[in-house]
Scaffold this motif. Structure first.
Motif, PDB file in Angstrom:
ATOM      1  N   ASN A   1       0.842  -1.199   0.000  1.00  0.00           N
ATOM      2  CA  ASN A   1       0.000   0.000   0.000  1.00  0.00           C
ATOM      3  C   ASN A   1       0.869   1.236   0.000  1.00  0.00           C
ATOM      4  O   ASN A   1       1.924   1.261   0.634  1.00  0.00           O
ATOM      5  N   TYR A   2       0.398   2.264  -0.690  1.00  0.00           N
ATOM      6  CA  TYR A   2       1.057   3.562  -0.673  1.00  0.00           C
ATOM      7  C   TYR A   2      -0.005   4.620  -0.441  1.00  0.00           C
ATOM      8  O   TYR A   2      -1.052   4.615  -1.089  1.00  0.00           O
ATOM      9  N   LYS A   3       0.243   5.513   0.520  1.00  0.00           N
ATOM     10  CA  LYS A   3      -0.682   6.593   0.819  1.00  0.00           C
ATOM     11  C   LYS A   3       0.099   7.898   0.846  1.00  0.00           C
ATOM     12  O   LYS A   3       1.115   8.001   1.518  1.00  0.00           O
ATOM     13  N   ARG A   4      -0.380   8.860   0.115  1.00  0.00           N
ATOM     14  CA  ARG A   4       0.272  10.166   0.053  1.00  0.00           C
ATOM     15  C   ARG A   4      -0.728  11.222   0.519  1.00  0.00           C
ATOM     16  O   ARG A   4      -1.761  11.417  -0.125  1.00  0.00           O
ATOM     17  N   VAL A   5      -0.436  11.857   1.642  1.00  0.00           N
ATOM     18  CA  VAL A   5      -1.242  12.978   2.111  1.00  0.00           C
ATOM     19  C   VAL A   5      -0.678  14.209   1.420  1.00  0.00           C
ATOM     20  O   VAL A   5       0.384  14.702   1.767  1.00  0.00           O
ATOM     21  N   VAL A   6      -1.372  14.679   0.402  1.00  0.00           N
ATOM     22  CA  VAL A   6      -0.906  15.819  -0.389  1.00  0.00           C
ATOM     23  C   VAL A   6      -1.136  17.112   0.384  1.00  0.00           C
ATOM     24  O   VAL A   6      -0.235  17.922   0.553  1.00  0.00           O
ATOM     25  N   THR A   7      -2.366  17.293   0.853  1.00  0.00           N
ATOM     26  CA  THR A   7      -2.731  18.426   1.692  1.00  0.00           C
ATOM     27  C   THR A   7      -3.429  17.858   2.920  1.00  0.00           C
ATOM     28  O   THR A   7      -4.505  17.271   2.784  1.00  0.00           O
TER      29      THR A   7
END
Length: 189
Positions: A100-106
């Motif tokens: 899994n990959y999760k990117r909190v952009v804002t």
């Protein structure tokens, strides 16, 4: 008849759990442990034995979180920083690897993610990518999987006070099966 008792314990950088009970006419024993190795790395595992069918289940996980690169301004020094999180897990009962990959952009606004599941023995795999976009009183989520199926939800609050009703719309479009579904819900309370 089913009974399960649990005992949770932990420290500053770790936590664990013991389980004991009965299920399906047999005893159940279980435990899990998760440890923060550094401020970025976390590892853990879980095991359970179900005596009714003599099955031993186990899962293992590794997680890495890092602050994502961003353009800093003088206005956002005190706010949450964007992060990137990668998780690898293995389920021995299903011989399933999951990445899994999760990117909190804002933070609290825009989050993107991806998931890859594979079974090494059969080489079967599945992939999904998606995003969640939060606004003042609403939230939109979109997911696309490897077969071309698109799922989306729109949830909106109908008031500003805590406990206000919310309205949800959900849709699914599956090109491979020529299926389109739509639904809605109203949550009061």
């Amino acid at each position: 008849d089913q009974l399960l008792g649990e005992l949770d314990f932990g420290g500053a950088t770790w936590c664990g759990n013991l389980k004991y009970g009965s299920m399906g006419g047999g005893l159940v024993y279980g435990c899990n442990y998760i440890q923060s190795i550094t401020s970025n790395w976390v590892a853990g595992g879980e095991g359970m034995y179900i005596s009714a069918n003599q099955s031993l289940l186990s899962n293992y996980m590794m997680k890495y979180t890092v602050e994502a690169p961003t353009i800093e301004t003088s206005l956002d020094k005190e706010e949450e920083k964007p992060t990137s999180t990668m998780i690898a897990s293995y389920n021995s009962a299903q011989s399933l690897l999951c990445f899994n990959y999760k990117r909190v952009v804002t933070p609290k606004r825009v989050t993107l993610g991806a998931e890859l599941q594979c079974q090494p023995a059969s080489l079967e795999s599945a992939v999904m990518v998606g995003g969640e976009f939060a606004f003042t009183r609403s939230k939109v989520g979109v997911v696309v999987d490897g077969s071309g199926r698109i799922q989306s939800t729109l949830e909106t609050k109908l008031g500003r006070e805590p406990g206000s009703p919310s309205l949800t719309f959900a849709a699914e479009l599956d090109h491979g099966k020529n299926v389109m579904r739509f639904g809605y819900g109203l949550n009061i309370g």
